[in-house]
Motif scaffolding. Structure first.
Motif, PDB file in Angstrom:
ATOM      1  N   TYR A 180       0.949  -1.094  -0.098  1.00  0.00           N
ATOM      2  CA  TYR A 180       0.019   0.017   0.082  1.00  0.00           C
ATOM      3  C   TYR A 180       0.775   1.302  -0.026  1.00  0.00           C
ATOM      4  O   TYR A 180       0.507   2.170  -0.561  1.00  0.00           O
ATOM      5  CB  TYR A 180      -1.083  -0.111   1.206  1.00  0.00           C
ATOM      6  CG  TYR A 180      -2.044  -0.986   0.722  1.00  0.00           C
ATOM      7  CD1 TYR A 180      -2.817  -0.765  -0.109  1.00  0.00           C
ATOM      8  CD2 TYR A 180      -2.518  -1.903   1.929  1.00  0.00           C
ATOM      9  CE1 TYR A 180      -4.100  -1.532  -0.285  1.00  0.00           C
ATOM     10  CE2 TYR A 180      -3.645  -2.901   1.563  1.00  0.00           C
ATOM     11  CZ  TYR A 180      -4.113  -2.618   0.629  1.00  0.00           C
ATOM     12  OH  TYR A 180      -5.404  -3.523   0.352  1.00  0.00           O
ATOM     13  N   GLN A 181       2.073   1.118   0.716  1.00  0.00           N
ATOM     14  CA  GLN A 181       2.921   2.203   0.760  1.00  0.00           C
ATOM     15  C   GLN A 181       3.437   2.807  -0.651  1.00  0.00           C
ATOM     16  O   GLN A 181       3.663   3.737  -1.298  1.00  0.00           O
ATOM     17  CB  GLN A 181       4.263   2.119   1.612  1.00  0.00           C
ATOM     18  CG  GLN A 181       5.108   3.451   1.889  1.00  0.00           C
ATOM     19  CD  GLN A 181       4.490   4.405   2.490  1.00  0.00           C
ATOM     20  OE1 GLN A 181       3.621   4.515   3.206  1.00  0.00           O
ATOM     21  NE2 GLN A 181       4.919   5.714   2.118  1.00  0.00           N
ATOM     22  N   THR A 182       3.588   1.619  -1.390  1.00  0.00           N
ATOM     23  CA  THR A 182       4.172   1.734  -2.670  1.00  0.00           C
ATOM     24  C   THR A 182       3.210   2.429  -3.588  1.00  0.00           C
ATOM     25  O   THR A 182       3.573   3.369  -4.560  1.00  0.00           O
ATOM     26  CB  THR A 182       4.580   0.444  -3.245  1.00  0.00           C
ATOM     27  OG1 THR A 182       5.665  -0.295  -2.583  1.00  0.00           O
ATOM     28  CG2 THR A 182       5.067   0.363  -4.614  1.00  0.00           C
ATOM     29  N   GLN A 183       1.819   1.925  -3.524  1.00  0.00           N
ATOM     30  CA  GLN A 183       0.936   2.635  -4.281  1.00  0.00           C
ATOM     31  C   GLN A 183       0.696   4.221  -3.976  1.00  0.00           C
ATOM     32  O   GLN A 183       0.252   4.752  -4.718  1.00  0.00           O
ATOM     33  CB  GLN A 183      -0.519   1.928  -4.059  1.00  0.00           C
ATOM     34  CG  GLN A 183      -0.569   0.527  -4.302  1.00  0.00           C
ATOM     35  CD  GLN A 183      -2.007  -0.165  -4.152  1.00  0.00           C
ATOM     36  OE1 GLN A 183      -2.957   0.540  -3.636  1.00  0.00           O
ATOM     37  NE2 GLN A 183      -2.181  -1.704  -4.374  1.00  0.00           N
ATOM     38  N   LEU A 184       0.996   4.518  -2.741  1.00  0.00           N
ATOM     39  CA  LEU A 184       0.803   5.829  -2.406  1.00  0.00           C
ATOM     40  C   LEU A 184       1.891   6.743  -2.932  1.00  0.00           C
ATOM     41  O   LEU A 184       1.821   7.863  -3.028  1.00  0.00           O
ATOM     42  CB  LEU A 184       0.704   6.052  -0.756  1.00  0.00           C
ATOM     43  CG  LEU A 184      -0.227   5.422  -0.013  1.00  0.00           C
ATOM     44  CD1 LEU A 184      -0.190   5.500   1.306  1.00  0.00           C
ATOM     45  CD2 LEU A 184      -1.701   6.165  -0.262  1.00  0.00           C
TER      46      LEU A 184
END
Length: 140
Positions: A135-139
């Motif tokens: 999810y951090q990568t998506q942000l």
């Protein structure tokens, strides 16, 4: 609440019990309060590998925070995942990734688990952090 605040709360709760029989019972009770994973997410894709019992964890992003739901077919394991979900659910991915798990040693959990359950605990933490990393990568 922050991850550290929740961990301190758990440490305080566990310190109220004199022996591990009482602490196991408390973990079982925590497992009964676990927000259950929707049946549609109880799939092989959501099973934590490395656990003796079956443990399913599902993550969902909501308002830049990761929400976790979980279930297990074993009552102690369900209590363990309930503690982890309580600590890491509804937190920002970065905070989950950077969050330490020293509270597990502080309450003495790892040393009171069988080797296979201790391995399962490590696998659960690893999977929770992997979801947060995704999810951090998506942000970014």
């Amino acid at each position: 609440m922050t991850i550290t605040e929740i961990q301190n709360e758990i440490i305080e709760e566990f310190s109220m019990f004199d022996d591990w029989q009482e602490r196991y019972q408390y973990m079982i009770d925590l497992g009964k309060t676990l927000p259950l994973i929707s049946p549609e997410y109880k799939t092989d894709d959501n099973i934590i590998t490395g656990c003796q019992s079956k443990v399913w964890v599902h993550a969902n992003m909501n308002n830049d925070k990761v929400e976790f739901t979980a279930d297990s077919d074993a009552i102690i394991t369900k209590g363990i995942i309930a503690i982890l979900i309580r600590v890491f659910s509804n937190q920002h991915p970065k905070d989950i990734i950077e969050g330490n798990t020293e509270f597990i040693d502080t309450i003495g959990l790892k040393e009171h688990l069988s080797p296979t359950r201790a391995n399962g605990l490590v696998s659960m933490i690893k999977q929770i952090k992997m979801y947060a990393l995704a999810y951090q990568t998506q942000l970014n």
